[in-house]
Design a protein around this motif. Structure first.
Motif, mmCIF file in Angstrom:
data_model
loop_
_atom_site.group_PDB
_atom_site.id
_atom_site.type_symbol
_atom_site.label_atom_id
_atom_site.label_comp_id
_atom_site.label_asym_id
_atom_site.label_seq_id
_atom_site.Cartn_x
_atom_site.Cartn_y
_atom_site.Cartn_z
ATOM 1 N N VAL A 183 6.728 5.994 -38.774
ATOM 2 C CA VAL A 183 6.637 4.530 -38.699
ATOM 3 C C VAL A 183 6.777 3.876 -40.077
ATOM 4 C CG1 VAL A 183 5.344 4.475 -36.546
ATOM 5 C CG2 VAL A 183 4.108 4.647 -38.723
ATOM 6 N N VAL A 217 1.755 -1.844 -35.843
ATOM 7 C CA VAL A 217 2.973 -1.687 -35.037
ATOM 8 C C VAL A 217 2.898 -2.602 -33.822
ATOM 9 C CG1 VAL A 217 4.252 -0.104 -33.518
ATOM 10 C CG2 VAL A 217 3.456 0.679 -35.746
ATOM 11 N N MET A 265 7.337 7.170 -30.557
ATOM 12 C CA MET A 265 6.021 7.060 -29.931
ATOM 13 C C MET A 265 5.108 8.212 -30.334
ATOM 14 S SD MET A 265 5.574 4.243 -28.526
ATOM 15 C CE MET A 265 3.956 4.689 -27.866
ATOM 16 N N VAL A 300 3.629 6.803 -33.345
ATOM 17 C CA VAL A 300 2.739 5.697 -33.007
ATOM 18 C C VAL A 300 1.423 6.232 -32.438
ATOM 19 C CG1 VAL A 300 2.410 3.716 -31.476
ATOM 20 C CG2 VAL A 300 4.589 4.018 -32.663
ATOM 21 N N VAL A 349 -2.118 -1.231 -33.093
ATOM 22 C CA VAL A 349 -0.910 -1.222 -32.257
ATOM 23 C C VAL A 349 -1.061 -2.296 -31.191
ATOM 24 C CG1 VAL A 349 0.570 0.113 -30.714
ATOM 25 C CG2 VAL A 349 -0.572 1.257 -32.634
#
Length: 227
Positions: free
Chosen positions: A39, A45, A69, A72, A82
């Protein structure tokens, strides 16, 4: 300046709006692609709305398996803030970062309207700028926004205070307990069906409410990052 990553999946269509909201809030948006393996060192995010992978299989199911993902999910478990909006909320549920699932609206129709919400929980990375019980109005647009959970999940969600937003006035899609948004137990991951990124400017926001009610989510995360 804080950097907030905006993830684009094939079929995402609100990434530019999310980036604009981030800029208006005072942060720097950073483009993240679904094939990225990290990321890029961002401070938070956003998973925007849209129809990732054409909503094939289940809404958000394919996106939940994308390379980005993995990063994440790993970051979220370590406290990375997030936010999942609409399709992003669906992806968070499919990734098991949030409980429950989003299914077809109970009336089997796509809905697009300005929606009143109650802010239920302010102790999250994305809602600290609001007051508990505050009424806000932001746009809602979805065909699969019907939040469902098992009785055991729902009891835990309510018992642990994981409901962040509830629909006011009426339930537009059949969601259990009028749930419009949730957080994880730590409060750093939040998902909601309505679109705060479409209510960040007076000229373009909903006619009812302040027109900028959605900006509070993006201001909140910046405040949380400053500690």
């Amino acid at each position: 300046m804080s950097k907030i990553g905006i993830v684009t999946f094939p079929g995402t269509l609100d990434d530019r709006d999310a980036a604009r909201a981030v800029r208006i809030a005072g942060a720097e948006p950073v483009e993240l692609w679904h094939k990225d393996s990290d990321v890029k060192g961002v401070d938070a995010v956003v998973l925007p709305g849209g129809f990732s992978y054409g909503d094939y299989l289940r809404c958000g199911a394919i996106s939940a398996q994308s390379p980005v993902m993995g990063a994440v999910i790993e970051g979220a478990k370590k406290g990375l803030p997030v936010l999942g909006i609409c399709n992003g909320f669906q992806i968070l549920c499919e990734s098991h970062l949030l409980p429950g699932a989003l299914i077809r609206n109970h009336h089997q129709k796509f809905i697009c309207r300005d929606q009143a919400l109650e802010v239920v929980r302010t102790e999250t990375a994305w809602t600290g700028a609001f007051e508990k019980g505050q009424r806000i109005v932001i746009p809602l647009k979805n065909g699969e926004g019907n939040f469902q959970a098992t009785p055991e999940q729902l009891e835990r969600i309510e018992g642990e205070g994981q409901v962040v937003f509830r629909y006011l006035d009426f339930d537009p899609n059949g969601s259990m307990n009028q749930i419009a948004g949730l957080c994880n137990e730590a409060g750093n991951v939040v998902g909601l069906m309505p679109h705060p990124e479409h209510a960040v400017e007076d000229v373009f926001g909903p006619e009812s409410g302040s027109g900028t009610d959605g900006l509070g989510l993006f201001k909140s995360v910046l405040e949380s990052l400053l500690g």
